[in-house]
Every structure is written in C-alpha cells, then in structure tokens.
Design a protein around this motif. Structure first.
Motif, short mmCIF file in Angstrom:
data_model
loop_
_atom_site.label_atom_id
_atom_site.label_comp_id
_atom_site.label_asym_id
_atom_site.label_seq_id
_atom_site.Cartn_x
_atom_site.Cartn_y
_atom_site.Cartn_z
N PRO A 1 0.82 -1.22 0.00
CA PRO A 1 0.00 0.00 0.00
C PRO A 1 0.86 1.27 0.00
O PRO A 1 1.71 1.45 0.86
N HIS A 2 0.64 2.09 -1.01
CA HIS A 2 1.35 3.37 -1.05
C HIS A 2 0.48 4.37 -1.78
O HIS A 2 -0.39 4.01 -2.57
N SER A 3 0.76 5.63 -1.53
CA SER A 3 -0.07 6.69 -2.09
C SER A 3 0.64 7.35 -3.26
O SER A 3 1.86 7.40 -3.32
N ALA A 4 -0.14 7.85 -4.20
CA ALA A 4 0.43 8.52 -5.35
C ALA A 4 1.02 9.86 -4.92
O ALA A 4 0.42 10.59 -4.12
N SER A 5 2.19 10.17 -5.47
CA SER A 5 2.79 11.47 -5.16
C SER A 5 2.37 12.52 -6.19
O SER A 5 2.52 13.72 -5.95
N ALA A 6 1.89 12.08 -7.32
CA ALA A 6 1.37 13.01 -8.34
C ALA A 6 -0.15 12.90 -8.32
O ALA A 6 -0.71 11.87 -8.67
N ILE B 1 -4.18 15.06 -8.52
CA ILE B 1 -4.91 16.12 -9.21
C ILE B 1 -5.78 16.84 -8.19
O ILE B 1 -6.51 16.22 -7.43
N PRO C 1 9.06 5.43 -6.65
CA PRO C 1 8.94 4.30 -7.58
C PRO C 1 10.24 3.88 -8.24
O PRO C 1 10.42 2.70 -8.52
N SER D 1 -7.18 14.07 -6.13
CA SER D 1 -7.68 12.88 -6.80
C SER D 1 -6.54 12.23 -7.55
O SER D 1 -5.45 12.78 -7.69
N LEU D 2 -6.82 11.04 -8.04
CA LEU D 2 -5.80 10.23 -8.70
C LEU D 2 -5.93 10.29 -10.21
O LEU D 2 -6.93 10.74 -10.76
N ILE D 3 -4.86 9.82 -10.87
CA ILE D 3 -4.88 9.61 -12.31
C ILE D 3 -4.84 8.10 -12.53
O ILE D 3 -3.93 7.42 -12.06
N VAL E 1 2.68 2.42 -18.67
CA VAL E 1 2.33 2.37 -17.25
C VAL E 1 3.59 2.52 -16.40
O VAL E 1 3.59 3.26 -15.41
N LEU F 1 4.17 5.42 -13.70
CA LEU F 1 4.42 5.04 -12.30
C LEU F 1 5.70 5.71 -11.80
O LEU F 1 5.78 6.15 -10.65
N GLY G 1 5.13 8.98 -10.50
CA GLY G 1 4.47 9.07 -9.20
C GLY G 1 2.97 8.95 -9.23
O GLY G 1 2.28 9.32 -8.27
N VAL G 2 2.44 8.40 -10.32
CA VAL G 2 0.99 8.32 -10.46
C VAL G 2 0.41 7.11 -9.73
O VAL G 2 -0.76 7.10 -9.35
N GLY G 3 1.23 6.09 -9.51
CA GLY G 3 0.74 4.83 -8.96
C GLY G 3 0.22 4.95 -7.54
O GLY G 3 0.81 5.61 -6.69
N ASN G 4 -0.91 4.29 -7.28
CA ASN G 4 -1.52 4.30 -5.96
C ASN G 4 -2.02 2.90 -5.66
O ASN G 4 -2.71 2.30 -6.48
N VAL G 5 -1.66 2.38 -4.50
CA VAL G 5 -2.17 1.08 -4.08
C VAL G 5 -2.80 1.28 -2.71
O VAL G 5 -2.12 1.75 -1.78
N ASP G 6 -4.09 0.95 -2.59
CA ASP G 6 -4.74 1.20 -1.30
C ASP G 6 -4.55 0.01 -0.37
O ASP G 6 -3.86 -0.96 -0.69
N LEU G 7 -5.19 0.09 0.78
CA LEU G 7 -4.97 -0.94 1.79
C LEU G 7 -5.55 -2.29 1.36
O LEU G 7 -5.17 -3.33 1.90
N ARG H 1 -5.06 -3.41 -1.59
CA ARG H 1 -4.20 -3.78 -2.73
C ARG H 1 -4.87 -3.49 -4.07
O ARG H 1 -4.57 -4.13 -5.06
N THR I 1 -5.27 -1.19 -7.26
CA THR I 1 -4.39 -0.23 -7.93
C THR I 1 -5.22 0.71 -8.81
O THR I 1 -6.38 0.46 -9.11
N TYR J 1 -4.16 1.40 -11.87
CA TYR J 1 -3.65 1.19 -13.22
C TYR J 1 -3.93 -0.24 -13.66
O TYR J 1 -4.10 -1.13 -12.84
#
Lengths: 216, 132
Positions: free
Chosen positions: A61-66, A68, A164, B14-16, B25, B29, B32-38, B40, B42, B44
């Motif tokens: 689990p990690h958060s996006a740094s980029a 919107i 990343p 918000s996310l992309i 991809v 990533l 820094g666009v990648g996001n994985v929540d608790l 798992r 994604t 993307y």
C-alpha cells in the motif's frame, strides 16, 4: 461601425481555440512520450529486460505522489471544474509521513483531525504563494472540511508514500531517470490537455444547444 | 509547484488512472501516479496480449465510477477495443484522455472527443458512430 459577435460566435471561437490548444498539446505529448519510451528502452538494454518489468511494481500500500486537485467555480458543477497537478517531492513526502505517523501514535481518534496541520520541515519549500500553501495543506488534510473528508485524509496519511524508481534497484541507469523526467513533463501536459478538452466540450455543448434551440 | 489555484470549493486531491501497455504504465508510475490502497487495489491496468476485452471494460468501468479518480488515461489502441463504452461516456469527471502508445501512433480521426467537435464543423450530419 463595430461588429458585435453573438454569443454563439464567441462559443464557436472558444471551441476552436480549445481544439487548437488541444492539438498543440497532443503534439508536445507525443514528443515527450516518444523520448520517454526511447530512454526506457535504453535503460532496459543496459540494465537487463527483467530489471524493468511489471513484476517489480510494488503492491505494498502506497499513495500517489502526483495527484490532481479538482477545483470548481461557484456553482460547483463538475462541468466547470479546473484540474491542477500537485506533486509531492520525495524529501517532503518522507518528512511529512514521519511527522504524521508520530502524531497518530500519540493521540488516536478524533484528536488526529486537530493535529493535521502539516509541520514545516526543512524539505518544505518556503517560497510558496498563499494559494499553493492552501492547496498543499488541503492535499495533506490540513484544511478543516466535512467529516468524510477528514476521514479520507486520515486514511490517506496512513498509507505510505514511496519512490517508484527504487523498485528497479538502488542503482539505476541514467536513462531510466531521463525517462522519469520525460513522463513527469508528460503529466503536466496531460493535465493541460484535460482542461482544454473540457473547455472544448463545454463550448461545443453550448453551440449545439443554441443551434437546437427554437428561434424566438 | 507553480500555478496552483484553490477556489471557493474543491473536491480534494484525486488520482490519475491508467489503462495502457507496460512501458507506458511503467513511465507514469515513475512519475508518481501509482496508488495502491490498503486492499491492494491499484489505479492502473497493464494491458498485454493476454488481457481480455472484458478485463479492460471492467477496469474502465471501475475507474470511471471511482470518486477519487479525476483523469483516466487510456492508450488509443486499447480505447478502440472498447470504443462503444468511450463514445457513450459523457460525464465531465473523470476526464478521459486517449494517449498514443509505443507501437500505435495517435490517430486524431479515431479520438472520441475530437470527432464530436469535428462533427460540429463539418456539413456531414453523420456522428462519431460512423467512424470506420
């Protein structure tokens, strides 16, 4: 005698301008992406095919740094939204994630909401304007909003931020860093494209409605 | 961080989301666009030759209904596989952006948004659905 343009002419011109901006941005995007793919291919050649591949993507689990930031005009309609790209620097991410985790250990629960003003560490730039500072605080959950937003900001900070490029090894090819730079720039272009696209569609909808409206 | 403006009301960050080939991809990533929540989950989807159209449709549907996604990036050649879904999508958020891929250059005649706007300028009454 001055010529006055009708509202439909203005919308038509606005649509044309937005489409022109969109096409110009697309061209820039294509160049940046091509450069990025080329650099990635060079990095794969020097580091090995398996060193830059999907199995190495971190699923922790990690958060996006980029991210919107979506801002609306006064009417609050989604069609009048403006998108802004917000990026967190790696040093800022690490310093802020440390300070928040320390706070959550001490006083859990609703008091965490009170403590969510970001602490200014050395990594945080001090030359931000007031608007940028407000946007950053909101991003980090420092603005007092509704309860649901506070809960969302708590869950956001509970998730770790990551770098990343480190997924592909401690020492990576300079080409991979160049690719990262190209895709960083491509992201900025994409946000501008999203705004231009929205403006073009809005103008197109207005012109279509005026054309479809019965003549009075 | 230049050009950031916060108006009276905003939705928060918000996310992309991305639906594209592995190289694209990977590049985003790195940005820094990648996001994985608790759970798992994604933001993307990497599309390869084993990915089915159903998986792409499900991902598109998921990303366009998520509250925390503001932009969905999709490679144009993948968008062509689910063109009917993209043409029928009309919400302002999340915004759908078709991007070129490494092996398939961008074709403006196939872009969903541009074809809608082009229809306004042309005298041809046919709409985007008549694109070949």
């Amino acid at each position: 005698m001055a010529l006055k343009s009708s509202p439909s002419d203005q919308d038509f011109i606005c649509c044309l301008d937005s489409v022109h901006d969109l096409l110009t941005l697309r061209h820039s995007l294509s160049l940046l992406l091509s450069q990025g793919w080329m650099d990635m291919a060079k990095a794969r050649y020097s580091m090995g095919l398996s060193r830059i591949s999907q199995p190495l993507f971190s699923l922790k689990p990690h958060s996006a740094s980029a991210r919107i930031l979506v801002s609306f005009t006064d009417d609050g309609a989604e069609s009048s939204s403006q998108l802004t790209l917000v990026k967190l620097d790696a040093r800022e991410r690490n310093s802020h994630s440390t300070s928040y985790s320390h706070t959550s250990e001490e006083k859990p629960g609703h008091e965490l909401e009170q403590k969510q003003k970001p602490t200014r560490s050395k990594a945080v730039p001090t030359d931000w304007s007031q608007d940028e500072d407000a946007a950053y605080r909101q991003l980090m959950g420092g603005v007092d909003d509704s309860d649901s937003d506070s809960e969302a900001s708590v869950s956001y900070q509970a998730v770790e931020l990551t770098t990343p490029i480190r997924w592909f090894g401690a020492l990576v090819s300079p080409h991979l860093q160049s690719a990262q730079t190209s895709f960083d720039s491509a992201l900025e272009i994409l946000v501008k494209m999203a705004n231009a696209q929205r403006e073009a569609l809005d103008a197109h909808n207005r012109v279509t409605q005026q054309n479809d409206a019965p003549d009075s | 961080m230049a050009g950031v403006a916060v108006q009276a009301s905003s939705r928060g960050s918000s996310l992309i989301a991305i639906i594209a080939d592995e190289d694209t991809v990977t590049g985003f990533l790195l940005a820094g666009v990648g996001n994985v929540d608790l759970r798992r989950k994604t933001n993307y989807l990497v599309v390869d030759n084993k990915t089915t159209v159903k998986q792409i449709e499900d991902s598109f549907k998921e990303f366009t209904t998520r509250e925390d996604v503001a932009i969905v990036l999709i490679s144009q050649y993948i968008a062509n596989m689910i063109r009917f879904m993209i043409d029928s999508y009309s919400k302002p958020l999340p915004a759908i952006l078709e991007i070129p891929s490494k092996d398939h250059p961008y074709d403006p005649s196939q872009d969903s948004i541009l074809s809608r706007v082009k229809h306004m300028f042309s005298s041809d009454p046919a709409g985007p659905s008549d694109r070949k």
